[in-house]
Design a protein around this motif. Structure first.
Motif, PDB file in Angstrom:
ATOM      1  N   VAL A   7      -9.221   5.866   2.537  1.00 56.36           N
ATOM      2  CA  VAL A   7      -7.883   5.876   3.121  1.00 56.36           C
ATOM      3  C   VAL A   7      -7.974   5.421   4.570  1.00 56.36           C
ATOM      4  O   VAL A   7      -8.724   6.002   5.367  1.00 56.36           O
ATOM      5  CB  VAL A   7      -7.248   7.279   3.053  1.00 56.36           C
ATOM      6  N   TYR A   9      -5.875   4.928   8.073  1.00 60.51           N
ATOM      7  CA  TYR A   9      -4.654   5.360   8.753  1.00 60.51           C
ATOM      8  C   TYR A   9      -4.858   5.198  10.254  1.00 60.51           C
ATOM      9  O   TYR A   9      -5.828   5.706  10.815  1.00 60.51           O
ATOM     10  CB  TYR A   9      -4.365   6.821   8.411  1.00 60.51           C
ATOM     11  N   ARG A  16       2.292   3.887   7.764  1.00 64.31           N
ATOM     12  CA  ARG A  16       1.650   3.310   6.581  1.00 64.31           C
ATOM     13  C   ARG A  16       0.201   3.748   6.479  1.00 64.31           C
ATOM     14  O   ARG A  16      -0.516   3.804   7.479  1.00 64.31           O
ATOM     15  CB  ARG A  16       1.721   1.788   6.653  1.00 64.31           C
ATOM     16  N   ALA A  17      -0.220   4.062   5.278  1.00 67.10           N
ATOM     17  CA  ALA A  17      -1.631   4.351   5.004  1.00 67.10           C
ATOM     18  C   ALA A  17      -2.080   3.441   3.872  1.00 67.10           C
ATOM     19  O   ALA A  17      -1.396   3.319   2.845  1.00 67.10           O
ATOM     20  CB  ALA A  17      -1.822   5.810   4.614  1.00 67.10           C
ATOM     21  N   GLU A  18      -3.220   2.779   4.063  1.00 68.20           N
ATOM     22  CA  GLU A  18      -3.749   1.873   3.052  1.00 68.20           C
ATOM     23  C   GLU A  18      -4.859   2.560   2.265  1.00 68.20           C
ATOM     24  O   GLU A  18      -5.742   3.182   2.844  1.00 68.20           O
ATOM     25  CB  GLU A  18      -4.279   0.607   3.717  1.00 68.20           C
ATOM     26  N   LEU A  19      -4.811   2.419   0.962  1.00 68.10           N
ATOM     27  CA  LEU A  19      -5.787   3.049   0.088  1.00 68.10           C
ATOM     28  C   LEU A  19      -6.583   1.990  -0.669  1.00 68.10           C
ATOM     29  O   LEU A  19      -6.029   0.972  -1.098  1.00 68.10           O
ATOM     30  CB  LEU A  19      -5.102   3.959  -0.934  1.00 68.10           C
ATOM     31  N   ALA A  20      -7.860   2.249  -0.812  1.00 67.49           N
ATOM     32  CA  ALA A  20      -8.719   1.440  -1.681  1.00 67.49           C
ATOM     33  C   ALA A  20      -9.302   2.389  -2.719  1.00 67.49           C
ATOM     34  O   ALA A  20     -10.008   3.338  -2.370  1.00 67.49           O
ATOM     35  CB  ALA A  20      -9.825   0.769  -0.885  1.00 67.49           C
ATOM     36  N   ALA A  30      -6.079  -1.793  -4.705  1.00 67.89           N
ATOM     37  CA  ALA A  30      -5.429  -1.487  -3.435  1.00 67.89           C
ATOM     38  C   ALA A  30      -4.093  -0.801  -3.688  1.00 67.89           C
ATOM     39  O   ALA A  30      -3.398  -1.082  -4.668  1.00 67.89           O
ATOM     40  CB  ALA A  30      -5.220  -2.760  -2.627  1.00 67.89           C
ATOM     41  N   GLU A  32      -0.851   1.732  -1.316  1.00 62.91           N
ATOM     42  CA  GLU A  32      -0.409   2.188  -0.008  1.00 62.91           C
ATOM     43  C   GLU A  32       0.661   3.259  -0.157  1.00 62.91           C
ATOM     44  O   GLU A  32       1.309   3.375  -1.204  1.00 62.91           O
ATOM     45  CB  GLU A  32       0.142   1.033   0.830  1.00 62.91           C
ATOM     46  N   LYS A  34       3.975   4.506   2.300  1.00 56.78           N
ATOM     47  CA  LYS A  34       4.699   3.965   3.438  1.00 56.78           C
ATOM     48  C   LYS A  34       5.975   4.759   3.661  1.00 56.78           C
ATOM     49  O   LYS A  34       6.662   5.136   2.703  1.00 56.78           O
ATOM     50  CB  LYS A  34       5.029   2.491   3.177  1.00 56.78           C
TER      51      LYS A  34
END
Length: 221
Positions: A7, A9, A16-20, A30, A32, A34
């Motif tokens: 994660v 941030y 927004r937080a991006e997840l892999a 991928a 996210e 938001k």
């Protein structure tokens, strides 16, 4: 099962937080979460037993919370104290909360923050900086309150920002006892039962105003 979730941030992009999501069979995906940039809002995502919740509290603050069955980790984006004087720069305040008794865990937590949750009911305060002068030069690095030295917790650039590798890492462990406090030289104080609900690194303004009761600040900050 058999999934690794990373994660990302950022304090300066708190909506927004991006997840892999790395799946042993399906590969990497991928995703996210938001929220709105100004008004109250929330968004959530669940990956098996892992929950990711992003909450916009108001225009100046948002908090990302990631939890599994054992721990809840939150990262709050806030402005530095005296925001206008500090160019409206932001910081991340971090808190880690155990969701079950630490003594029952097969792997006790560690790290600069996590080691505070050793379950012994005693807080250890390390070196502190002197803020009584007009010009303050910070130098305290948690001496006396952490195992080893601050350099032992550094993540090498070559390993990338998501690397779990440092001297006291428990990431790959299946069993691990709490830290050994016998060699720590910091001052000790008994924590009242129920007082230590979480451990974290907070801004000095929050600590001074006691705006986050129940969070014990690590002196490694």
């Amino acid at each position: 099962a058999d999934k690794l979730v990373r994660v990302a941030y950022l304090a300066d992009a708190p909506s927004r937080a991006e997840l892999a999501i790395v799946d042993a069979e399906a590969g990497e995906m991928a995703a996210e979460v938001k929220v709105a940039t100004l008004e109250k809002d929330s968004a959530a995502k669940r990956i098996d037993e892992l929950s990711v919740l992003l909450v916009r509290k108001h225009a100046r603050e948002a908090t990302l919370t990631v939890a599994n069955r054992e721990f809840e980790v939150s990262a709050s984006s806030r402005y530095l104290l005296w925001a206008q004087r500090n160019g409206h720069r932001k910081r991340l305040d971090i808190a880690i909360k155990p969701l079950k008794e630490v003594a029952t865990l097969d792997v006790a937590p560690h790290g600069l923050i996590g080691q505070t949750l050793d379950g012994d009911g005693v807080a250890i305060d390390g070196a502190l900086d002197d803020y009584s002068t007009k010009v303050v030069v910070t130098k305290a690095m948690g001496e006396g309150a952490i195992e080893g030295a601050a350099v032992d917790y550094e993540i090498r650039d070559v390993d990338g920002p998501f690397s779990p590798n440092f001297k006291f890492s428990r990431f790959w462990a299946t069993t691990a006892a709490p830290r050994d406090t016998s060699a720590l030289t910091g001052s000790r104080r008994v924590v009242k039962k129920g007082q230590m609900q979480a451990a974290g690194i907070l801004g000095d303004d929050l600590v001074a105003n006691d705006e986050m009761p129940g969070v014990v600040q690590t002196e490694a900050a």
